[in-house]
Design a protein around this motif. Structure first.
Motif, PDB file in Angstrom:
ATOM      1  N   LYS A  15      37.760  45.345  36.657  1.00 56.17           N
ATOM      2  CA  LYS A  15      38.422  46.647  36.786  1.00 56.17           C
ATOM      3  C   LYS A  15      38.626  47.017  38.248  1.00 56.17           C
ATOM      4  N   ALA A  16      37.630  46.732  39.074  1.00 56.36           N
ATOM      5  CA  ALA A  16      37.775  47.035  40.499  1.00 56.36           C
ATOM      6  C   ALA A  16      38.895  46.204  41.116  1.00 56.36           C
ATOM      7  N   ALA A  17      38.980  44.915  40.745  1.00 54.27           N
ATOM      8  CA  ALA A  17      40.049  44.072  41.281  1.00 54.27           C
ATOM      9  C   ALA A  17      41.415  44.567  40.830  1.00 54.27           C
ATOM     10  N   VAL A  18      41.523  44.933  39.562  1.00 49.97           N
ATOM     11  CA  VAL A  18      42.808  45.453  39.070  1.00 49.97           C
ATOM     12  C   VAL A  18      43.163  46.763  39.765  1.00 49.97           C
ATOM     13  N   PHE A  19      42.173  47.637  39.918  1.00 53.08           N
ATOM     14  CA  PHE A  19      42.436  48.917  40.576  1.00 53.08           C
ATOM     15  C   PHE A  19      42.881  48.710  42.025  1.00 53.08           C
ATOM     16  N   ILE A  20      42.188  47.823  42.744  1.00 58.73           N
ATOM     17  CA  ILE A  20      42.560  47.563  44.136  1.00 58.73           C
ATOM     18  C   ILE A  20      43.961  46.979  44.211  1.00 58.73           C
ATOM     19  N   THR A  21      44.274  46.052  43.311  1.00 59.04           N
ATOM     20  CA  THR A  21      45.597  45.434  43.319  1.00 59.04           C
ATOM     21  C   THR A  21      46.688  46.463  43.041  1.00 59.04           C
ATOM     22  N   ALA A 144      48.838  41.652  53.018  1.00 60.54           N
ATOM     23  CA  ALA A 144      47.912  42.789  53.070  1.00 60.54           C
ATOM     24  C   ALA A 144      47.220  42.994  51.731  1.00 60.54           C
ATOM     25  N   ILE A 145      47.980  42.836  50.638  1.00 62.16           N
ATOM     26  CA  ILE A 145      47.376  42.996  49.312  1.00 62.16           C
ATOM     27  C   ILE A 145      46.339  41.899  49.068  1.00 62.16           C
ATOM     28  N   GLY A 146      46.689  40.649  49.441  1.00 64.97           N
ATOM     29  CA  GLY A 146      45.737  39.563  49.257  1.00 64.97           C
ATOM     30  C   GLY A 146      44.470  39.752  50.066  1.00 64.97           C
ATOM     31  N   ALA A 147      44.634  40.144  51.356  1.00 63.28           N
ATOM     32  CA  ALA A 147      43.451  40.348  52.194  1.00 63.28           C
ATOM     33  C   ALA A 147      42.601  41.503  51.671  1.00 63.28           C
ATOM     34  N   THR A 148      43.257  42.591  51.283  1.00 68.88           N
ATOM     35  CA  THR A 148      42.510  43.736  50.759  1.00 68.88           C
ATOM     36  C   THR A 148      41.807  43.377  49.458  1.00 68.88           C
ATOM     37  N   LEU A 149      42.494  42.582  48.627  1.00 69.89           N
ATOM     38  CA  LEU A 149      41.880  42.178  47.365  1.00 69.89           C
ATOM     39  C   LEU A 149      40.659  41.302  47.607  1.00 69.89           C
ATOM     40  N   LEU A 150      40.746  40.389  48.572  1.00 74.95           N
ATOM     41  CA  LEU A 150      39.596  39.536  48.873  1.00 74.95           C
ATOM     42  C   LEU A 150      38.417  40.349  49.397  1.00 74.95           C
ATOM     43  N   VAL A 156      32.809  44.407  45.923  1.00 78.59           N
ATOM     44  CA  VAL A 156      32.434  44.714  44.541  1.00 78.59           C
ATOM     45  C   VAL A 156      31.512  43.637  43.985  1.00 78.59           C
ATOM     46  N   THR A 157      31.749  42.377  44.396  1.00 81.02           N
ATOM     47  CA  THR A 157      30.901  41.285  43.924  1.00 81.02           C
ATOM     48  C   THR A 157      29.459  41.480  44.367  1.00 81.02           C
TER      49      THR A 157
END
Length: 484
Positions: A15-21, A144-150, A156-157
């Motif tokens: 959920k956190a990954a989806v929300f960030i994306t 930017a989306i990829g870096a922020t997602l990582l 979150v991990t």
């Protein structure tokens, strides 16, 4: 095919990954649209201004009777109809359109005869600039989306791993391992820096004698002359009475010791600390209960031994039989309490040997003196502790005869041993949660300590003991022994 997530991962990480994306995509789209619109408007305004300047120059040439340039003309081919109508109506206007497959900026104005004078300015460079800007926005937004997602997934991990560790410790505690702790590093106290140490913990820099003599270093008020130490009144520091507040002195007081600072705790650390505190509290209470049980059982053994010896000296008769029976029951209860206290400590050691279950089951039934029927479907040899296994089966057979009804059958089917009676069956709480010491419900008779000891000894053997009720009535206890 469903993707397999790591064990430490869960719905929170997904959920956190989806929300960030989603949030990054929305933010990138918003910023991209704003930049695109702003740059496009600026580029179009510059091209429009240039086209209107060319139109003004062409109008002056046309009115002066000079020849027009190649990019100007009266009703030239390719002029958009809407722009021509605007110019014929007496207004000036601009429009971006394609001319021979190339983008151009048209500017048109009225001339005599109901015609339109138009100028075409090349708009290809501006269009390529806008396209390049759009591609740069897309690439930069993706990066930017990829870096922020990582980064967000990493953060979150870490939280989900800590939560997973806390959940594992909680499950271990619920399984009986009260020594399990989370020990989150964020819940440990942080030591104070060395420069904040207490003044008495450092030697005086201006007094070498204090640095060499630890006793003097610990008490800076101690006099340098040992002779003065004999008379405390000569060297004891007293307040100085003076009208100058700056010179007034009081006996020095020891400065307060600095407190050990605690690390700032987040929510996960607070949960971990609460779980550790709960486990420590439960462990302390359980250990106190175990010590109390063991102490009571040990203290009862000596007077019970004397009581048993005295009961043997009573004259024969019905009262003597009743006394001996109650003394024997009390001795059995004391031995059961001692056995439970040893099982609770978890220090029992196995004495393994190879035993065949069929003959062992028959010995248990003969020792019990009950009319239990032994059924051997498939006999096997297992490596187990004979004494403990006999204790488990003996308690199950005794419980079936004491709390159930006959016929009672003991069945050996490989490593699985089943004891069944035809009584009212086990209570619902016992089937759901296992045996509990001295518990009774609904006025029914309790099960004492026999099943509790059987379950504890089965755990020591590494076996699984389950309790159930047969569909046609009766209690069923199933012991499954481990086999190689």
């Amino acid at each position: 095919m469903r993707a397999v997530l790591p064990r430490w991962s869960g719905t929170l990480a997904v959920k956190a990954a989806v929300f960030i994306t989603v949030m990054c995509c929305a933010l990138a789209a918003l910023l991209g649209v704003l930049v695109h619109v702003q740059v496009t408007n600026q580029t179009v305004d510059q091209a429009r201004e240039q086209a209107l300047q060319r139109l003004a120059q062409a109008t002056e040439r046309y009115e002066a009777g000079d020849a027009l340039r190649r990019d100007a003309g009266v009703d030239p081919p390719g002029l958009p109809g809407s722009l021509r109508e605007l110019a014929v109506a007496g207004d000036r206007g601009t429009m971006v359109a394609d001319r021979e497959g190339r983008p151009v900026m048209w500017a048109a104005g009225p001339v005599d005869g109901g015609r339109a004078l138009a100028v075409a300015v090349d708009y290809g460079q501006q269009a390529r600039t806008i396209d390049g800007l759009d591609r740069a926005i897309l690439w930069s937004s993706g990066l930017a989306i990829g870096a922020t997602l990582l980064v967000g997934s990493f953060a979150v991990t870490r939280v989900t791993r800590r939560l997973h560790t806390t959940a594992l410790v909680a499950r271990r505690i619920s399984a009986g391992d009260l020594d399990a702790r989370v020990n989150d590093p964020r819940t440990r106290p942080r030591p104070e820096p060395r420069d904040r140490a207490h003044p008495d913990d450092r030697t005086h820099p201006k007094d070498p004698a204090r640095a060499k003599d630890p006793a003097r270093a610990q008490d800076p008020r101690r006099p340098k002359n040992p002779a003065r130490a004999k008379d405390p009144r000569r060297w004891k520091k007293t307040p100085v009475r003076t009208n100058d507040p700056a010179r007034a002195t009081d006996p020095p007081k020891d400065p307060p010791r600095p407190k050990v600072s605690a690390r700032p705790q987040d929510e996960v650390a607070a949960v971990a600390a609460a779980l550790d505190s709960m486990a420590a509290s439960l462990q302390g209470k359980l250990l106190a209960e175990q010590r109390f049980t063991a102490d009571v059982a040990h203290e009862l053994r000596t007077p019970l031994t004397g009581l048993h010896a005295a009961a043997e000296l009573l004259p024969p008769g019905r009262p003597t039989e009743l006394v001996r029976d109650r003394v024997a029951a009390l001795r059995t209860l004391t031995e059961d309490l001692l056995e439970i206290s040893r099982l609770d400590t978890g220090r029992e050691r196995l004495e393994l040997d190879t035993e065949r279950l069929g003959p062992l089951a028959e010995r248990v039934v003969r020792a019990s003196g009950s009319g239990t029927r032994v059924v051997v479907v498939r006999d096997v040899a297992v490596e187990t502790d004979r004494r403990r296994l006999e204790r488990v089966l003996g308690n199950l057979v005794a419980n079936a005869h004491k709390h159930g009804r006959g016929p009672v059958a003991l069945t050996v089917d490989g490593p699985v041993v089943t004891v069944r009676d035809h009584g009212d069956g086990f209570p619902e709480y016992l089937v759901a949660h296992g045996p509990q010491r001295f518990r009774t419900e609904g006025g029914a008779r309790g099960h004492g300590l026999g099943l509790t000891i059987a379950l504890g000894q089965a755990e020591v053997l590494g076996a699984r003991l389950e309790f159930a009720n047969a569909p046609d009535g009766g209690a069923v206890a199933t012991l499954e022994l481990p086999v190689d």
